[in-house]
Design an enzyme around this catalytic site. Structure first.
Site, PDB file in Angstrom:
ATOM      1  N   THR A  12     -17.203 -10.681  10.782  1.00 31.33           N
ATOM      2  CA  THR A  12     -16.143  -9.984  11.520  1.00 31.33           C
ATOM      3  C   THR A  12     -14.934 -10.920  11.451  1.00 31.33           C
ATOM      4  O   THR A  12     -15.116 -12.147  11.410  1.00 31.33           O
ATOM      5  CB  THR A  12     -16.511  -9.709  13.001  1.00 31.33           C
ATOM      6  OG1 THR A  12     -16.596 -10.963  13.681  1.00 31.33           O
ATOM      7  CG2 THR A  12     -17.839  -8.965  13.134  1.00 31.33           C
ATOM      8  N   HIS A  13     -13.748 -10.359  11.412  1.00 29.13           N
ATOM      9  CA  HIS A  13     -12.518 -11.166  11.229  1.00 29.13           C
ATOM     10  C   HIS A  13     -12.616 -12.026   9.970  1.00 29.13           C
ATOM     11  O   HIS A  13     -11.996 -13.076   9.887  1.00 29.13           O
ATOM     12  CB  HIS A  13     -12.252 -12.088  12.433  1.00 29.13           C
ATOM     13  CG  HIS A  13     -12.351 -11.404  13.752  1.00 29.13           C
ATOM     14  ND1 HIS A  13     -11.268 -10.866  14.397  1.00 29.13           N
ATOM     15  CD2 HIS A  13     -13.426 -11.147  14.538  1.00 29.13           C
ATOM     16  CE1 HIS A  13     -11.653 -10.322  15.534  1.00 29.13           C
ATOM     17  NE2 HIS A  13     -12.968 -10.475  15.637  1.00 29.13           N
ATOM     18  N   SER A  43      -6.378 -13.725 -18.725  1.00 33.26           N
ATOM     19  CA  SER A  43      -4.988 -14.085 -18.506  1.00 33.26           C
ATOM     20  C   SER A  43      -4.358 -14.383 -19.865  1.00 33.26           C
ATOM     21  O   SER A  43      -5.012 -14.935 -20.745  1.00 33.26           O
ATOM     22  CB  SER A  43      -4.907 -15.324 -17.610  1.00 33.26           C
ATOM     23  OG  SER A  43      -3.686 -16.005 -17.835  1.00 33.26           O
ATOM     24  N   LYS A  78      -9.528 -17.663 -17.263  1.00 34.02           N
ATOM     25  CA  LYS A  78      -9.495 -16.649 -16.209  1.00 34.02           C
ATOM     26  C   LYS A  78     -10.304 -15.408 -16.541  1.00 34.02           C
ATOM     27  O   LYS A  78     -10.341 -14.949 -17.679  1.00 34.02           O
ATOM     28  CB  LYS A  78      -8.040 -16.215 -15.931  1.00 34.02           C
ATOM     29  CG  LYS A  78      -7.194 -17.257 -15.261  1.00 34.02           C
ATOM     30  CD  LYS A  78      -7.670 -17.669 -13.873  1.00 34.02           C
ATOM     31  CE  LYS A  78      -7.390 -16.637 -12.795  1.00 34.02           C
ATOM     32  NZ  LYS A  78      -5.965 -16.432 -12.534  1.00 34.02           N
ATOM     33  N   ASN A  86     -10.205 -12.048 -14.468  1.00 32.43           N
ATOM     34  CA  ASN A  86      -9.591 -11.475 -13.267  1.00 32.43           C
ATOM     35  C   ASN A  86     -10.168 -10.097 -12.932  1.00 32.43           C
ATOM     36  O   ASN A  86     -10.391  -9.285 -13.825  1.00 32.43           O
ATOM     37  CB  ASN A  86      -8.081 -11.339 -13.479  1.00 32.43           C
ATOM     38  CG  ASN A  86      -7.407 -12.694 -13.642  1.00 32.43           C
ATOM     39  OD1 ASN A  86      -7.829 -13.668 -13.025  1.00 32.43           O
ATOM     40  ND2 ASN A  86      -6.388 -12.749 -14.483  1.00 32.43           N
ATOM     41  N   GLU A  95      -8.649  -4.795  -8.083  1.00 36.32           N
ATOM     42  CA  GLU A  95      -7.302  -4.848  -7.485  1.00 36.32           C
ATOM     43  C   GLU A  95      -6.608  -3.493  -7.594  1.00 36.32           C
ATOM     44  O   GLU A  95      -5.920  -3.046  -6.671  1.00 36.32           O
ATOM     45  CB  GLU A  95      -6.468  -5.930  -8.173  1.00 36.32           C
ATOM     46  CG  GLU A  95      -7.042  -7.332  -7.999  1.00 36.32           C
ATOM     47  CD  GLU A  95      -6.399  -8.325  -8.959  1.00 36.32           C
ATOM     48  OE1 GLU A  95      -5.290  -8.791  -8.657  1.00 36.32           O
ATOM     49  OE2 GLU A  95      -6.993  -8.625 -10.007  1.00 36.32           O
ATOM     50  N   TYR A 122       7.189  32.393   0.893  1.00 38.19           N
ATOM     51  CA  TYR A 122       7.417  31.500  -0.246  1.00 38.19           C
ATOM     52  C   TYR A 122       8.829  30.927  -0.236  1.00 38.19           C
ATOM     53  O   TYR A 122       9.804  31.641   0.015  1.00 38.19           O
ATOM     54  CB  TYR A 122       7.174  32.247  -1.567  1.00 38.19           C
ATOM     55  CG  TYR A 122       7.358  31.320  -2.758  1.00 38.19           C
ATOM     56  CD1 TYR A 122       6.329  30.471  -3.151  1.00 38.19           C
ATOM     57  CD2 TYR A 122       8.571  31.253  -3.447  1.00 38.19           C
ATOM     58  CE1 TYR A 122       6.486  29.585  -4.210  1.00 38.19           C
ATOM     59  CE2 TYR A 122       8.739  30.375  -4.508  1.00 38.19           C
ATOM     60  CZ  TYR A 122       7.696  29.543  -4.887  1.00 38.19           C
ATOM     61  OH  TYR A 122       7.864  28.675  -5.928  1.00 38.19           O
TER      62      TYR A 122
HETATM   63  N1  ARG Z   1       6.346  27.828 -10.452  1.00 40.76           N
HETATM   64  C1  ARG Z   1       6.421  28.454  -9.177  1.00 40.76           C
HETATM   65  C2  ARG Z   1       5.761  27.563  -8.121  1.00 40.76           C
HETATM   66  O1  ARG Z   1       4.984  26.751  -8.464  1.00 40.76           O
HETATM   67  C3  ARG Z   1       5.733  29.790  -9.204  1.00 40.76           C
HETATM   68  C4  ARG Z   1       6.192  30.730  -8.153  1.00 40.76           C
HETATM   69  C5  ARG Z   1       7.600  31.138  -8.406  1.00 40.76           C
HETATM   70  N2  ARG Z   1       8.021  32.152  -7.469  1.00 40.76           N
HETATM   71  C6  ARG Z   1       9.301  32.446  -7.307  1.00 40.76           C
HETATM   72  N3  ARG Z   1       9.564  33.340  -6.422  1.00 40.76           N
HETATM   73  N4  ARG Z   1      10.250  31.803  -7.939  1.00 40.76           N
HETATM   74  O2  ARG Z   1       6.039  27.657  -6.953  1.00 40.76           O
END
Ligand code: ARG
Length: 469
Positions: free
Chosen positions: A162-163, A284, A290, A292, A297, A324
């Site tokens: 721990t720590h 390296s 080395k 690594n 990482e 949308y």
């Molecule tokens: N390439 C667009 C997107 O990924 C598809 C939908 C486009 N719709 C629109 N009304 N322009 O969102």
């Protein structure tokens, strides 16, 4: 046939006279990244066309021509026989324009009762669902690698920390299986995110459905969705499922970064507990000696990238009005980046864990200095009726005395322990044996041998791994 004549160049149609300004077109296009949606876009369109035919909205012949045409266009795009065209903006228009090129009017009927808004939401849900399955398989592969190492190291003792200070002895198997516990939670979160992606948005139209008598359940069933979305405005504007999957990937990466960090420590000359296979190390350019742990990482670093993907996604969606908005196009790249980074990280982690070789003697020797059994002194006194706080105090004083003399606890004569507390008797020597100390921690979730073996059994069953003969 020229695409501008046969179908819409892009999706703008005849409302527009001129083309987009080139820099605007470049920013507007998503084809560089959304081509990943191709198989899902084609599957969605085939399901849609078959439903249109079942509902009498197109003929069976048209549906057949569309289905065959879509499969051909998909194969040609995959094979590079058809180029992706940035002028066609996105994957949806690339596929549809080519379909129209090849089959004419039947192709012009495909978009009946559909919008790119419900189309892209559907594609992304299919992508999310498929990606979740791949991630779960990759997680289970990594868990199998941990399980195999745990099986080999049930009897390897090491210091638990721990720590990052030596604390109490544990079994190496117990330490390794801690990663299984994390990965099992990651698996659960990804599974859960996939459930939210499992409803079909198709039929939500641009935002308000369609006047045409389509059958949403038909399409949903054909695509293997569990059901349909309940609100058209939400369905076209929802990217929660992507945010959830990326959040689950971000936490998975955080776990892999903790693994990366432990590997870096384990293989350092300072600890020397383990060696990572050469296939996962770099040299390296300057220092010939080395070796690594670059990949460990990088595992540690990739968490930053995927956490960034999540921040990008959630910030894009924040404050958007319903339905949308083109902003939603910007949710795609972080989703793909998170999924692809997580899949690559899991594959590297699996190989690296499988390649680990532990120096069991060094691990064991590390228990012998640092007073890792001081808690045993206190627990011993508790079993003899001493209140824990008093016992803790006494044990602390004993450690202080031993440390002043530069000796370990097991080297102290009984008389000296008895001077610290009269309840110490000869049986204390049993308690100062590391293997017995670990096995006394015999409770659910503990490192005792029987508990670790039972856990290995449970995980093996869970992963469908046969116990060794
Ligand atoms: N390439 C667009 C997107 O990924 C598809 C939908 C486009 N719709 C629109 N009304 N322009 O969102």
């Amino acid at each position: 046939m020229n695409t501008a004549m046969s179908g819409p160049k892009g999706a703008r149609g005849r409302r527009f006279e001129g083309a987009l300004d080139p820099v605007a077109a470049e920013m507007n296009a998503s084809i560089e990244f959304d081509r990943r949606l191709l198989p899902h876009d084609v599957a969605g369109s085939i399901a849609h066309a078959e439903m249109l035919a079942a509902k009498g909205l197109i003929t069976a012949d048209d549906a057949r021509a569309i289905t065959e045409g879509l499969r051909r266009v998909e194969a040609q795009l995959v094979a590079g026989e058809l180029p992706w065209e940035a002028a066609l903006e996105d994957v949806h228009m690339n596929v549809e324009a080519r379909l129209i090129d090849q089959i004419g009017d039947a192709g012009r009927r495909l978009h009946t009762g559909r919008s790119r808004n419900d189309q892209v939401a559907t594609d992304l849900k299919l992508y999310t669902r498929a990606s979740a399955l791949r991630l779960i398989e990759a997680i289970d592969d990594l868990r199998r690698a941990f399980l195999a190492k745990a099986r080999a190291h049930v009897d390897t003792l090491m210091p638990g920390y721990t720590h990052f200070q030596r604390a109490q002895p544990v079994r190496l198997a117990h330490h390794l299986l801690a990663y299984d516990a994390m990965l099992e939670r990651d698996r659960g979160r990804i599974h859960d995110a996939a459930k939210r992606a499992d409803v079909s948005p198709l039929g939500s139209g641009a935002l308000a459905g369609t006047t045409l008598p389509i059958d949403r359940e038909h399409v949903a069933a054909a695509l293997g969705f569990a059901g349909v979305t309940r609100n058209s405005l939400d369905a076209v504007g929802d990217r929660d499922f992507a945010i959830e999957l990326v959040a689950a990937c971000a936490l998975l990466q955080v776990h892999l970064s903790r693994l990366g960090e432990e590997l870096v420590l384990w293989v350092s000359q300072e600890l020397g507990f383990a060696r990572i296979g050469e296939a996962y190390c770099s040299g390296s350019s300057l220092m010939p000696q080395k070796m690594n742990p670059d990949l460990a990482e990088l595992l540690r670093a990739k968490s930053g990238r995927v956490v960034g993907d999540w921040v990008t996604l959630v910030t894009v969606v924040k404050g958007l009005p319903l339905a949308y908005n083109k902003d939603l196009q910007e949710t795609q790249e972080p989703l793909y980046d998170a999924v692809e980074t997580a899949l690559a990280s899991l594959a590297v982690a699996r190989g690296m864990v499988a390649s680990l070789e532990f120096d069991t003697a060094k691990l064991r020797a590390a228990i012998d200095s640092g007073y890792l059994l001081a808690t045993e002194l206190a627990d011993y006194l508790v079993t003899k009726g001493v209140p824990f706080r008093e016992a803790h105090d006494v044990a602390g004083a004993i450690v202080r005395g031993a440390s002043a003399k530069g000796v370990e606890l097991a080297a102290l004569p009984l008389a000296e322990l008895q001077a610290a507390h009269p309840r110490f008797e000869a049986d204390i020597s049993d308690w100062l044996d590391p293997a017995r100390a670990v096995d006394r921690r015999d409770l659910p979730g503990g490192p005792a041998r029987a508990r670790v073996l039972a856990e290995i059994d449970r995980i093996s069953r869970d992963l469908g791994v046969q116990p060794p003969a």
